[in-house]
Design an enzyme around this catalytic site. Structure first.
Site, PDB file in Angstrom:
ATOM      1  N   HIS A  85       0.822  -1.393   0.015  1.00 53.54           N
ATOM      2  CA  HIS A  85      -0.044   0.024  -0.035  1.00 53.54           C
ATOM      3  C   HIS A  85       0.871   1.014   0.043  1.00 53.54           C
ATOM      4  O   HIS A  85       1.797   1.359   0.547  1.00 53.54           O
ATOM      5  CB  HIS A  85      -0.950   0.032   1.226  1.00 53.54           C
ATOM      6  CG  HIS A  85      -1.762   1.226   1.142  1.00 53.54           C
ATOM      7  ND1 HIS A  85      -2.880   1.352   0.546  1.00 53.54           N
ATOM      8  CD2 HIS A  85      -1.572   2.454   1.926  1.00 53.54           C
ATOM      9  CE1 HIS A  85      -3.453   2.546   0.615  1.00 53.54           C
ATOM     10  NE2 HIS A  85      -2.703   3.196   1.578  1.00 53.54           N
ATOM     11  N   ASP A 166     -15.517   2.392   6.499  1.00 54.22           N
ATOM     12  CA  ASP A 166     -14.380   3.389   6.245  1.00 54.22           C
ATOM     13  C   ASP A 166     -14.891   3.985   4.953  1.00 54.22           C
ATOM     14  O   ASP A 166     -14.614   5.128   4.794  1.00 54.22           O
ATOM     15  CB  ASP A 166     -13.097   2.347   5.805  1.00 54.22           C
ATOM     16  CG  ASP A 166     -12.097   3.502   5.258  1.00 54.22           C
ATOM     17  OD1 ASP A 166     -11.650   4.288   6.156  1.00 54.22           O
ATOM     18  OD2 ASP A 166     -11.757   3.244   4.146  1.00 54.22           O
ATOM     19  N   ARG A 173     -14.608  12.575   6.045  1.00 58.87           N
ATOM     20  CA  ARG A 173     -13.410  13.028   6.536  1.00 58.87           C
ATOM     21  C   ARG A 173     -13.214  14.016   5.383  1.00 58.87           C
ATOM     22  O   ARG A 173     -12.292  15.253   5.540  1.00 58.87           O
ATOM     23  CB  ARG A 173     -12.545  12.314   6.854  1.00 58.87           C
ATOM     24  CG  ARG A 173     -12.822  11.480   8.246  1.00 58.87           C
ATOM     25  CD  ARG A 173     -11.912  10.190   8.524  1.00 58.87           C
ATOM     26  NE  ARG A 173     -10.325  10.574   8.263  1.00 58.87           N
ATOM     27  CZ  ARG A 173      -9.644   9.771   7.664  1.00 58.87           C
ATOM     28  NH1 ARG A 173     -10.047   8.821   6.993  1.00 58.87           N
ATOM     29  NH2 ARG A 173      -8.227  10.258   7.307  1.00 58.87           N
ATOM     30  N   SER A 188      -8.050   3.793   8.596  1.00 56.94           N
ATOM     31  CA  SER A 188      -8.578   3.610   7.334  1.00 56.94           C
ATOM     32  C   SER A 188      -7.692   2.856   6.415  1.00 56.94           C
ATOM     33  O   SER A 188      -8.190   1.689   5.807  1.00 56.94           O
ATOM     34  CB  SER A 188      -8.624   5.245   6.711  1.00 56.94           C
ATOM     35  OG  SER A 188      -9.320   5.095   5.294  1.00 56.94           O
ATOM     36  N   LYS A 192      -8.816  -1.989   5.887  1.00 56.27           N
ATOM     37  CA  LYS A 192      -8.983  -2.553   4.307  1.00 56.27           C
ATOM     38  C   LYS A 192      -8.016  -3.767   4.068  1.00 56.27           C
ATOM     39  O   LYS A 192      -8.248  -4.603   3.636  1.00 56.27           O
ATOM     40  CB  LYS A 192      -8.859  -1.431   3.339  1.00 56.27           C
ATOM     41  CG  LYS A 192     -10.090  -0.224   3.437  1.00 56.27           C
ATOM     42  CD  LYS A 192     -10.224   0.534   2.309  1.00 56.27           C
ATOM     43  CE  LYS A 192      -9.067   1.368   1.980  1.00 56.27           C
ATOM     44  NZ  LYS A 192      -9.192   2.677   3.156  1.00 56.27           N
TER      45      LYS A 192
END
Length: 429
Positions: A85, A166, A173, A188, A192
């Protein structure tokens, strides 16, 4: 027993108190169900921005987000699972060559990716520039592709059932000025990734002008928090902090970045993109417990084979010409000298204004739009030589893109050799 109502939870955090596990579980569940209003969750998010969450609260917040939806399980696959990620940057096309490369090394790579917003590009937007390619596939189809030794990788959108809390909270947000909070950012991302079911995870935490967190100390805190969350959840997690003062590679856009990624898979491509791809691949291969040399695999052409198979399996044509913008315009250097600065945020903003990005979730993007950079920091440029080529289908966007690039570069006629700074700034985990 702490009070389980929105106002009590908001005021407790507003006043600097710790939230009990049952309060966190209740508020995430109630917000997901619609029993807590957007304005109440916005107030709580702002209280968290100001007061923070400690390690226990952050871990519980993450677990409650995961519990809001389904959790994938790939433990029965014949290959070890590992994912990557990135916190997002400009020209950050690394997922495209990295995913098939790590699959070619013997791992299964379930890469759930997102779309761009503002100056940061989105992996799905880039891949959708390939004719026929589809971002949405079922979990059953994911499993088939991951188990196939000729493919072993999937890049796709997260299904609606994966961490719905989320999806709802992120949108809130984004419009309430509460994105830049380490606990909320970390939960967040990690909710995931943990729900995705990967056994190992490598994080690419960007630092610099084009990153969400320009400060190295702040980025270290985020990286450490995410590594702790992953480790506590049983996911082998490491993080690299990488430079995002200047864009990665020579392109920022969608089809432009796909073409550059294919160059990397073919054995060429910009040195920084190749270097970061290999650094992350080594981390992923080690995390998966595999004995493979990513540089050798890349040179062999096997990563390109996996790329072509992966794209075709999701409906894309790897041989189809990529879209090209209808209009181009060149921005030239004003003087001779060494390019000592190339501001990533400015380039990202220019690409966004040209149509490569979006201002709001759901807005369309142009496949061919973006910026080609003809020089990188440390290189000599001549007055009048091209610095940027702007690509768009809407020529009225050129003026705003040029405005974004005004002041984006520094050219120093007196600078000597100025080698680029390190790409990898730190490693955590």
């Amino acid at each position: 027993m702490r009070a389980l109502d929105a106002v009590s939870i908001i005021t407790a955090k507003r006043d600097g108190g710790e939230l009990a596990d049952e309060q966190i579980d209740w508020v995430i569940d109630a917000y997901t169900r619609g029993a807590v209003a957007d304005e109440q969750m916005a107030a709580l998010a702002m209280a968290i921005v100001w007061r923070g969450l400690d390690r226990r609260e952050t871990a519980r917040w993450t677990a409650a987000m995961i519990a809001s939806g389904q959790r994938m399980d790939f433990t029965d696959l014949p290959r070890p699972t590992v994912d990557k990620h990135s916190t997002g940057g400009v020209g950050d096309k690394i997922t495209l060559p990295l995913t098939p490369l790590v699959a070619a090394c013997g791992a299964a790579v379930p890469q759930l990716s997102g779309r761009g917003l503002g100056h940061t590009g989105g992996t799905l937007d880039k891949l959708e520039a390939i004719p026929g390619w589809q971002a949405d596939i079922s979990v059953a189809r994911m499993r088939e592709l991951l188990a196939d030794p000729a493919i072993g990788a999937v890049i796709c959108a997260a299904g609606a059932g994966l961490v719905p809390a989320d999806r709802k909270l992120y949108a809130l947000r984004d419009v309430t000025g509460t994105v830049e909070s380490v606990p909320l950012l970390a939960s967040s991302i990690m909710s995931k990734k943990i729900a995705e079911g990967t056994a190992a995870l490598v994080l690419d935490v960007k630092v610099g002008a084009g990153a969400f967190l320009p400060d190295l100390a702040d980025a270290r805190v985020l990286a450490r928090t995410m590594v702790e969350l992953g480790t506590d959840a049983g996911v082998r997690t490491t993080a690299l902090l990488t430079d995002m003062d200047a864009p990665l590679g020579h392109t920022a856009g969608n089809a432009l970045e796909v073409a550059e990624s294919v160059e990397v898979l073919a054995g060429g491509g910009p040195a920084d993109v190749v270097a970061l791809t290999l650094a992350l691949a080594r981390e992923m291969v080690a995390a998966a417990g595999l004995d493979a040399d990513p540089a050798e695999v890349l040179a062999s052409g096997r990563a390109m084979d996996h790329w072509r198979a992966m794209i075709a399996a999701q409906g894309g044509d790897p041989d189809a010409p990529l879209p090209r913008a209808a209009h181009t315009e060149t921005v030239t250097a004003a003087a001779d000298g060494v390019l000592t600065r190339l501001d990533a945020r400015a380039v990202g903003d220019a690409a966004w204004r040209l149509g490569a990005g979006r201002a709001r979730q759901g807005d369309p993007v142009q496949a061919g739009a973006g910026v080609v950079m003809h020089a990188k920091p440390g290189e000599w440029v001549r007055a009048g030589a091209p610095l940027f080529t702007l690509h768009t289908d809407t020529p009225e966007a050129f003026e705003r893109a040029r405005a974004a690039l005004d002041g984006a570069t520094t050219i120093d006629a007196d600078a000597g050799d100025t080698p680029a700074g390190p790409l990898i700034l730190d490693r955590i985990g």
